[in-house]
Enzyme design. Structure first.
Site, PDB file in Angstrom:
ATOM      1  CG  ASN A   9      -1.726   1.265   1.346  1.00  0.00           C
ATOM      2  OD1 ASN A   9      -1.862   2.009   0.381  1.00  0.00           O
ATOM      3  ND2 ASN A   9      -2.282   1.509   2.528  1.00  0.00           N
ATOM      4  CD1 TRP A  10       4.068   1.351  -2.403  1.00  0.00           C
ATOM      5  CD2 TRP A  10       3.834   1.994  -4.527  1.00  0.00           C
ATOM      6  NE1 TRP A  10       4.942   0.610  -3.164  1.00  0.00           N
ATOM      7  CE2 TRP A  10       4.818   0.986  -4.478  1.00  0.00           C
ATOM      8  CE3 TRP A  10       3.507   2.543  -5.765  1.00  0.00           C
ATOM      9  CZ2 TRP A  10       5.492   0.527  -5.614  1.00  0.00           C
ATOM     10  CZ3 TRP A  10       4.172   2.084  -6.905  1.00  0.00           C
ATOM     11  CH2 TRP A  10       5.155   1.087  -6.822  1.00  0.00           C
ATOM     12  CE  LYS A  11       0.267   3.525   4.795  1.00  0.00           C
ATOM     13  NZ  LYS A  11      -0.099   3.617   6.187  1.00  0.00           N
ATOM     14  CD  GLU A  98      -3.243   5.388   6.533  1.00  0.00           C
ATOM     15  OE1 GLU A  98      -3.199   5.562   5.308  1.00  0.00           O
ATOM     16  OE2 GLU A  98      -2.307   4.899   7.182  1.00  0.00           O
ATOM     17  N   GLY A 174       1.823   2.184  10.803  1.00  0.00           N
ATOM     18  CA  GLY A 174       2.722   3.332  10.718  1.00  0.00           C
ATOM     19  C   GLY A 174       3.328   3.745  12.054  1.00  0.00           C
ATOM     20  N   GLY A 234       2.668  -0.985   4.356  1.00  0.00           N
ATOM     21  CA  GLY A 234       2.706   0.413   3.942  1.00  0.00           C
ATOM     22  C   GLY A 234       4.139   0.900   3.814  1.00  0.00           C
ATOM     23  N   GLY A 235       4.648   1.534   4.867  1.00  0.00           N
ATOM     24  CA  GLY A 235       5.957   2.198   4.830  1.00  0.00           C
ATOM     25  C   GLY A 235       7.077   1.358   4.221  1.00  0.00           C
TER      26      GLY A 235
HETATM   27  C1  PEP Z   1      -1.022   0.050   5.742  1.00  0.00           C
HETATM   28  O1  PEP Z   1      -1.049   1.200   5.347  1.00  0.00           O
HETATM   29  O2  PEP Z   1      -1.887  -0.744   5.356  1.00  0.00           O
HETATM   30  C2  PEP Z   1       0.054  -0.355   6.655  1.00  0.00           C
HETATM   31  C3  PEP Z   1       0.009  -1.558   7.179  1.00  0.00           C
HETATM   32  O3  PEP Z   1       1.031   0.577   6.913  1.00  0.00           O
HETATM   33  P1  PEP Z   1       2.441   0.312   7.680  1.00  0.00           P
HETATM   34  O4  PEP Z   1       3.024  -0.954   7.115  1.00  0.00           O
HETATM   35  O5  PEP Z   1       3.269   1.524   7.352  1.00  0.00           O
HETATM   36  O6  PEP Z   1       2.120   0.180   9.127  1.00  0.00           O
END
Ligand code: PEP
Length: 250
Positions: A9-11, A98, A174, A234-235
Site C-alpha cells: 500500500n503506497w498510500k 485511514e 505506521g 505500507g511504509g
Molecule cells: C497500511 O497502510 O496498510 C500499513 C500496514 O502501513 P504500515 O506498514 O506503514 O504500518
C-alpha cells in the site's frame, strides 16, 4: 495450499516517475515464485505505470486504494470501481483504517464499496482492525467481527469466497508497533470463524493478511503465524530493496 499474498500500500507516495523507477529495480530482481503473488496499490495517478510495467506478469497485480460506491456520476474527485477496472486495476483496498479514521468512512459505506468493487470485477481487500482503546477495552474481536459482517453484508457467498481480508490493528499502522504472532493468530482465527459462519467451509479459502508495521525483520515471524496468509505493507513497501526482502520471505 493458498498462495501467499504480499500487498504494497503506497498510500499518498510514488508519483508516476517514482513508481516507474521502483518497478525497474523490483522487476529486474524479482522472478515469479509459484507459491506467492504480489499486489501493488499505488496512488490512482500512478496506477497506469504499475499496470503497464506488470502486464506480462500474472503473478503481480495492481489495485486502487479506495473507491466510490456508485459506478458513475457527478461525484467530483472520486474514482469508481468501474473506472479503475477500465484503467487496469484488478484489486481494491476497502475500509483501510485511514479511510475510516481520517475520512469518516462508516461500516455501511465500506459494505457499499465492497459490493461496487465486486460489481466491477475487482477483487476487494477488506481491511478490518481495532483501535488501541478498543483493544484495551477487550473489544478487539467484537469490533473486527462487526466490521467484517458489515463489509461482507452485500456480497453473494461466491463473492465472499473470492474476497481477501486484511487484519490491520490501527495501533500498529505506521507506528513501528506490530501485533505479536499470538495476537495476530487469535484475531486471524476469529476472522476465519466469522467468514465460515457466513458462507460455510468454503470460507476457508479466503486469504487473511496481516498488516501493521511489517518490515524485513518481522515478516518471517508473522508469515509463520497460524492463519496468516500474507501481509499488507505500507511504509516498508516504498523502498524497492526492502520490498524485495519482504516478498522473498516465508
Ligand atoms: C497500511 O497502510 O496498510 C500499513 C500496514 O502501513 P504500515 O506498514 O506503514 O504500518
Amino acid at each position: 495450499m493458498k498462495a501467499r499474498l504480499f500487498a504494497a500500500n503506497w498510500k499518498m507516495h510514488q508519483a508516476p516517475a517514482d513508481a516507474a523507477a521502483f518497478l525497474r529495480t523490483f522487476l529486474d530482481q524479482y522472478t515469479r515464485q509459484q507459491d506467492r503473488r504480489v499486489l501493488f496499490f499505488p496512488p490512482a495517478v500512478s496506477l497506469h505505470v504499475v499496470v503497464d510495467a506488470t502486464r506480462e506478469r500474472s503473478d503481480i497485480g495492481a489495485g486502487i486504494q479506495n473507491l466510490h460506491w456508485e459506478d458513475k456520476g457527478a461525484f467530483t474527485g472520486e474514482t469508481s470501481a468501474a473506472l479503475a477496472r477500465g484503467a487496469g486495476a484488478r484489486y481494491a483496498l476497502v475500509g483501510h483504517s485511514e479511510r475510516r479514521q481520517l475520512f469518516g468512512e462508516t461500516d455501511a459505506q465500506t459494505g457499499l464499496k465492497m459490493a461496487a468493487a465486486v460489481r466491477a470485477g475487482l477483487t476487494p481487500v477488506l481491511c478490518v482492525g481495532e483501535t488501541l482503546s478498543e483493544r484495551e477495552a477487550g473489544e478487539t474481536l467484537g469490533v473486527v467481527a462487526r466490521q467484517l459482517r458489515a463489509g461482507l453484508a452485500g456480497l453473494e457467498p461466491s463473492a465472499v469466497a473470492s474476497a481477501i481480508v486484511a487484519y490491520e490493528p490501527v495501533w500498529a499502522i505506521g507506528t513501528g508497533r506490530t501485533a505479536t504472532p499470538a495476537d495476530a493468530a487469535e484475531v486471524h482465527q476469529a476472522i476465519a470463524a466469522v467468514i465460515r459462519a457466513l458462507i460455510g467451509e468454503r470460507g476457508g479459502a479466503v486469504p487473511i493478511l496481516y498488516g501493521g508495521s511489517v518490515n524485513r525483520s518481522n515478516v518471517e515471524a508473522l508469515l509463520a503465524t497460524d492463519g496468516v496468509d500474507g501481509v499488507l505493507v505500507g511504509g516498508a513497501s516504498l523502498d524497492a530493496e526492502q520490498w524485495l526482502a519482504i516478498v522473498r520471505a516465508g
